[in-house]
Scaffold this active site. Structure first.
Site, short mmCIF file in Angstrom:
data_model
loop_
_atom_site.label_atom_id
_atom_site.label_comp_id
_atom_site.label_asym_id
_atom_site.label_seq_id
_atom_site.Cartn_x
_atom_site.Cartn_y
_atom_site.Cartn_z
N ASP A 22 0.79 -1.00 -0.20
CA ASP A 22 -0.01 -0.29 0.09
C ASP A 22 0.87 1.17 -0.31
OD1 ASP A 22 -2.55 1.84 0.52
OD2 ASP A 22 -2.23 1.56 2.14
N ASP A 24 0.15 5.46 1.20
CA ASP A 24 -0.35 5.65 2.70
C ASP A 24 -0.24 5.16 3.61
OD1 ASP A 24 -0.88 8.49 0.77
OD2 ASP A 24 -2.70 7.52 0.12
N ASP A 218 -0.93 -0.93 5.79
CA ASP A 218 -2.23 -0.30 7.37
C ASP A 218 -3.09 -0.53 7.32
OD1 ASP A 218 -3.35 1.95 5.66
OD2 ASP A 218 -2.41 3.50 7.55
#
Length: 273
Positions: A22, A24, A218
């Site tokens: 991922d 961000d 995250d």
């Protein structure tokens, strides 16, 4: 004959030879590179491991995102970026090649669909495709509703209901999709995470199998869920949206939990001997 063979435990699978990450909260946060991010990317390059950087954001083209990452201090070629717009174009190409779509979105989505051979039209399209945009237009949404009522199939790039901005929370694709669903009674098909379709299409792009790949994210409800459902080993980093104590709230678990992506560099090095 029924196949009764037990599934292979994740810790007994072959070494990881490809990585999906991922963007961000993993590589960058608030337009700044996170500690260890470039070192992780350098380790992948040094060991010749295929990788993709994934994002549900469909606003920007791959070239735009590569430039934005460069401004944050990270080197990620545009062919190593996989967005929900890319995944949507790949999905539609499989479903109905060279067809037509009425599109609400920005350059990232329209560029991907044009590249897939799609024609953009508001005259009897096969699909209505909803993506992220900073300027949702009431007339465009009304047209989308009427086309869906008329039989167009409803596709959305990703289910995120909110997104960040410098001024605070703003409505995202999932929120606008909910409004269209309420008006039409038609539920969209979401292509982006946590749909494993996005992961599998990304793996196909770099030519690797799920048992050889790992996913770093995250968020439990998008990154980790998508990786689990696609059969990848998943690694949660605590540098973004999720706190360690929140993991227990989910019925699935990541393969590993780490403070940040720099902690994964030894795994990259170990898997290549």
């Amino acid at each position: 004959m029924t196949n009764t063979a037990a599934p292979i435990p994740l810790d007994q699978m072959p070494p990881v030879t490809a990585w999906l990450s991922d963007m961000d909260g993993v590589l960058v946060k608030e337009n700044r590179a996170l500690p260890g991010a470039q070192d992780f990317l350098d380790a992948l390059e040094q060991h010749g491991m295929p990788f993709l950087v994934l994002t549900n954001n469909s606003i920007f083209t791959n070239r735009d995102l590569s430039a934005r990452l460069a401004n944050s201090g990270l080197t990620v070629p545009e062919d190593r970026i996989w967005t929900s717009a890319n995944a949507t174009a790949a999905f539609l190409t499989q479903q109905s090649p060279n067809s037509t779509a009425y599109v609400i979105g920005e350059a990232g989505l329209t560029t991907a669909l044009h590249g897939a051979g799609y024609v953009m039209t508001d005259m009897d399209p096969e699909f209505v495709v909803l993506g992220e945009t900073r300027n949702y237009d009431f007339n465009a949404l009304t047209r989308a509703i009427r086309l869906i009522e008329g039989g167009a199939k409803f596709i959305a790039t990703n289910p995120d209901v909110t997104g960040p901005s410098d001024q605070g929370t703003m409505p995202a694709t999932g929120a606008i999709a909910a409004m269209i669903k309420a008006a039409t009674g038609h539920t969209p098909y979401f292509v982006g995470k946590p749909n494993p379709v996005m992961i599998r299409a990304g793996l196909n792009r770099i030519g690797v199998h799920s048992e050889d790949a790992a996913m770093v994210g995250d968020r439990m409800d998008t990154d980790i869920q998508a990786g689990v459902e696609a059969g990848l080993r998943t690694h949660l980093v605590l540098s973004g949206s999720t706190r360690r104590e929140q993991v227990a709230n989910y019925p699935f678990r990541p393969f590993g939990i780490h403070a940040g992506i720099g902690d994964l560099i030894p795994l990259v090095e170990a898997s290549r001997g």
